[in-house]
Design a protein around this motif. Structure first.
Motif, PDB file in Angstrom:
ATOM      1  N   GLN A  21      -7.656   6.002   9.947  1.00 46.34           N
ATOM      2  CA  GLN A  21      -7.368   4.612   9.632  1.00 46.34           C
ATOM      3  C   GLN A  21      -5.848   4.369  10.443  1.00 46.34           C
ATOM      4  O   GLN A  21      -5.239   4.903  10.472  1.00 46.34           O
ATOM      5  CB  GLN A  21      -7.137   4.405   8.206  1.00 46.34           C
ATOM      6  N   ARG A  32      -3.124   5.133  -2.202  1.00 38.49           N
ATOM      7  CA  ARG A  32      -4.174   5.859  -1.775  1.00 38.49           C
ATOM      8  C   ARG A  32      -3.582   7.280  -1.432  1.00 38.49           C
ATOM      9  O   ARG A  32      -2.577   7.436  -0.836  1.00 38.49           O
ATOM     10  CB  ARG A  32      -4.205   5.317  -0.041  1.00 38.49           C
ATOM     11  N   ALA A  34       0.600   5.245   0.552  1.00 37.29           N
ATOM     12  CA  ALA A  34       0.115   6.285   0.936  1.00 37.29           C
ATOM     13  C   ALA A  34       0.575   7.683   0.825  1.00 37.29           C
ATOM     14  O   ALA A  34       1.818   8.014   0.927  1.00 37.29           O
ATOM     15  CB  ALA A  34      -0.196   6.116   2.509  1.00 37.29           C
ATOM     16  N   THR A  61      -7.653   9.976   6.652  1.00 38.22           N
ATOM     17  CA  THR A  61      -8.171   9.758   5.333  1.00 38.22           C
ATOM     18  C   THR A  61      -9.558  10.325   4.850  1.00 38.22           C
ATOM     19  O   THR A  61     -10.403  10.650   5.842  1.00 38.22           O
ATOM     20  CB  THR A  61      -7.969   8.413   4.953  1.00 38.22           C
ATOM     21  N   TRP A  93      -4.132  10.663   1.935  1.00 37.36           N
ATOM     22  CA  TRP A  93      -3.744   9.642   3.298  1.00 37.36           C
ATOM     23  C   TRP A  93      -2.968  10.346   3.963  1.00 37.36           C
ATOM     24  O   TRP A  93      -1.627  10.340   3.566  1.00 37.36           O
ATOM     25  CB  TRP A  93      -3.593   8.272   3.100  1.00 37.36           C
ATOM     26  N   THR A 140      -1.422  -0.814  -4.236  1.00 36.14           N
ATOM     27  CA  THR A 140      -2.739  -0.258  -3.822  1.00 36.14           C
ATOM     28  C   THR A 140      -2.271   1.550  -3.429  1.00 36.14           C
ATOM     29  O   THR A 140      -1.443   1.676  -2.723  1.00 36.14           O
ATOM     30  CB  THR A 140      -3.260  -0.838  -2.811  1.00 36.14           C
ATOM     31  N   THR A 151       0.929  -1.257   0.012  1.00 37.52           N
ATOM     32  CA  THR A 151      -0.018  -0.148   0.147  1.00 37.52           C
ATOM     33  C   THR A 151       0.985   1.228   0.049  1.00 37.52           C
ATOM     34  O   THR A 151       1.843   1.148   0.692  1.00 37.52           O
ATOM     35  CB  THR A 151      -1.127   0.036   1.123  1.00 37.52           C
TER      36      THR A 151
END
Length: 395
Positions: free
Chosen positions: A151, A129, A34, A146, A132, A127, A32
Motif C-alpha cells: 500500500q 490498520r 497504522a 499489509t 501494516w 481508522t 489512519t
C-alpha cells in the motif's frame, strides 16, 4: 481547506501514537493509524503485567528534573502527572497512589485502559490498520506491507511514533533508522536505558539469586539514592539500579552503603562491642544488623574484610560494586538515543521532512522508570498531534 478535509497518518500504535491520533481526530482530521503488529500497544500491555505505573504524584519541577533533555521536559510540563491521571480517569480507569508516589490503575493492569482508549478512538473516526508494516519512502509516498499487499499513502501530515530500540519483539525494532537517515534526519546511536548490569557471581551467591536488596544506599560520584534492587543470575536489576543506569552506562563507579541509617562512627562502635572471638559473620550480623542478603554481598565484595571496627565500618559504608557490562538493549526497559533535537522543530516536526512529526521513544531522551517514561510518551504524542492539526488547519 479545513482540517476536516485533510488526512493524517499516524505510524505506531503505542501510547504516543494513540495520543497523536486522538488529538488529530478531535481537530476534525481524517486519521489512519497504522501498526505493524496484529494488536496495538504491546509494550504498554507488557508494562501492565507489573501493574502499569502510569505516572508519579510529586511536585511538577521535581518530576521534570528526571528527564535527560530540556525539550522533553518542557513538552511534559504541558501534560504532566496531574493531566495523565485525569486522562486515565476520563477513560474510566480508577487509580491509586502507592507509598512512593507511583500511580497505578486499581486493577493493576493495562488492558482495560487500552480497550477503552481504542473504543474512544474509533468513536472519533480513527481508522486502525493492524499488520501494516512501514517499509520506508517511495518518493513522497509512505510504503506499507499489509495483508492486502503493498500500500502507498500520501497523507497531508504524518506522525511517526515507532518507538526506540528496546524490546524489539514487541514492535520497537528501530527499522526506521536508515529510512530517516537517508532523508537527512540526524539520529543519535541507540543505547540501553533502565537496564541491569552484569555481575560475575561466585558460587557463594547461589542461594541469594532472585533476592531483593532493601534498605541500602546506592552511591555514584554525583548521587546518593535509596532504592530496591534484585540479585539476579546475570547481575543486578531493579528500580534502584535503573535510576542510576544512565550514569553507570557511561562508566561511573557504584558503591553501596549497607547501613545507611547509621553513621560510620556509630557503626564502628557497635562492631567494637562484639567480642573478637566471634566469627566475622556473627560480627556483621550482630554488630551491623545485616540481613542475609546484605551479609552475602559484604562477604562477596568486601573480602578480605578488615578486623579493625573503624575500617570494617568504612568498608560496609562504601562497598565497591564490580559492575560488568550493561544488559543488552533488546532486554532493556527503554532506550537512549534516537532522533536528535536539532533535527526537530519545537513542534516535533522533522526539519528535513516538512509535514512529518515524531513522538515518543523515537526521540533522543531518557528517564528512569517510575511513571516518567509513559507520561512523556503521552505528552510528546499529544504535542505532535496538536502541532500537526494546527498545521493542517492553517494550510
Amino acid at each position: 481547506m479545513s482540517a476536516a478535509a485533510k488526512s493524517a497518518l499516524v505510524i505506531g500504535g503505542g501510547p504516543a501514537g494513540l495520543m497523536a491520533a486522538e488529538e488529530l481526530a478531535r481537530a476534525g482530521v481524517s486519521v489512519t493509524l497504522a501498526e505493524a503488529k496484529p494488536t496495538l500497544a504491546r509494550k504498554f500491555l507488557m508494562a501492565g503485567k507489573s501493574g502499569l505505573n502510569l505516572t508519579r504524584d510529586e511536585p511538577l519541577d521535581a518530576f521534570l528534573s528526571h528527564y535527560s533533555h530540556p525539550q522533553i521536559a518542557a513538552i511534559t510540563r504541558e501534560f504532566g502527572p496531574e493531566a495523565t491521571q485525569s486522562f486515565a480517569r476520563d477513560l474510566g480507569v480508577e487509580l491509586f497512589t502507592g507509598s512512593t508516589g507511583r500511580v497505578f490503575p486499581t486493577v493493576m493492569k493495562a488492558s482495560p485502559m487500552l480497550r477503552a482508549w481504542i473504543a474512544r478512538l474509533e468513536s472519533l473516526g480513527v481508522t486502525i490498520r493492524t499488520r501494516w508494516r512501514w517499509q520506508g519512502f517511495d518518493g513522497d509516498a509512505l510504503i506499507f506491507d499489509t495483508p492486502e499487499g503493498r500500500q502507498s499513502l500520501r497523507p497531508d501530515a504524518t506522525v511517526l511514533a515507532l518507538g526506540g530500540a528496546s524490546w524489539p519483539r514487541l514492535g520497537s525494532d528501530a527499522a526506521w533508522v536508515p529510512w530517516l537517515s537517508a532523508k537527512g534526519v540526524e539520529i543519535a546511536p541507540f543505547a540501553p536505558a533502565n537496564m541491569g548490569f552484569e555481575i560475575d557471581w561466585s558460587a557463594h551467591m547461589t542461594n541469594q539469586l532472585g533476592q531483593p536488596v532493601k534498605g541500602a544506599a546506592l552511591i555514584t560520584p554525583t548521587r546518593r539514592t535509596r532504592g530496591e534492587f534484585v540479585i539476579s543470575e546475570r547481575g543486578l536489576e531493579g528500580g534502584g539500579i535503573y535510576e542510576l543506569s544512565a550514569e553507570l552506562r557511561e562508566g561511573a563507579p557504584l558503591s553501596l552503603d549497607l547501613a545507611p541509617d547509621q553513621s560510620a562512627e556509630d557503626l564502628a562502635a557497635r562492631l567494637a562491642k562484639i567480642p573478637p572471638k566471634q566469627s566475622l559473620t556473627n560480627r556483621l550480623r550482630k554488630g551491623a544488623k545485616l540481613d542475609p542478603v546484605k551479609l552475602a554481598l559484604a562477604l562477596e565484595w568486601g573480602r578480605p574484610l578488615p578486623k579493625d571496627p573503624a575500617q570494617l565500618a568504612a568498608t560496609l559504608k562504601s562497598l565497591p560494586v564490580p559492575l560488568g557490562s550493561p544488559r543488552p538493549i533488546a532486554g532493556a526497559i527503554s532506550s537512549a538515543g534516537g532522533i536528535t533535537w536539532d533535527s526537530l522543530t519545537d513542534d516535533l516536526e522533522l526539519n528535513a521532512l516538512p509535514g512529518v512529526y515524531a513522538a515518543g521513544e523515537m526521540l533522543d531522551w531518557e528517564a528512569p522508570t517510575g511513571g516518567y517514561l509513559l507520561t512523556a510518551c503521552l505528552a510528546s504524542g499529544r504535542h505532535a498531534g496538536r502541532a500537526a492539526a494546527r498545521q493542517l488547519a492553517s494550510s
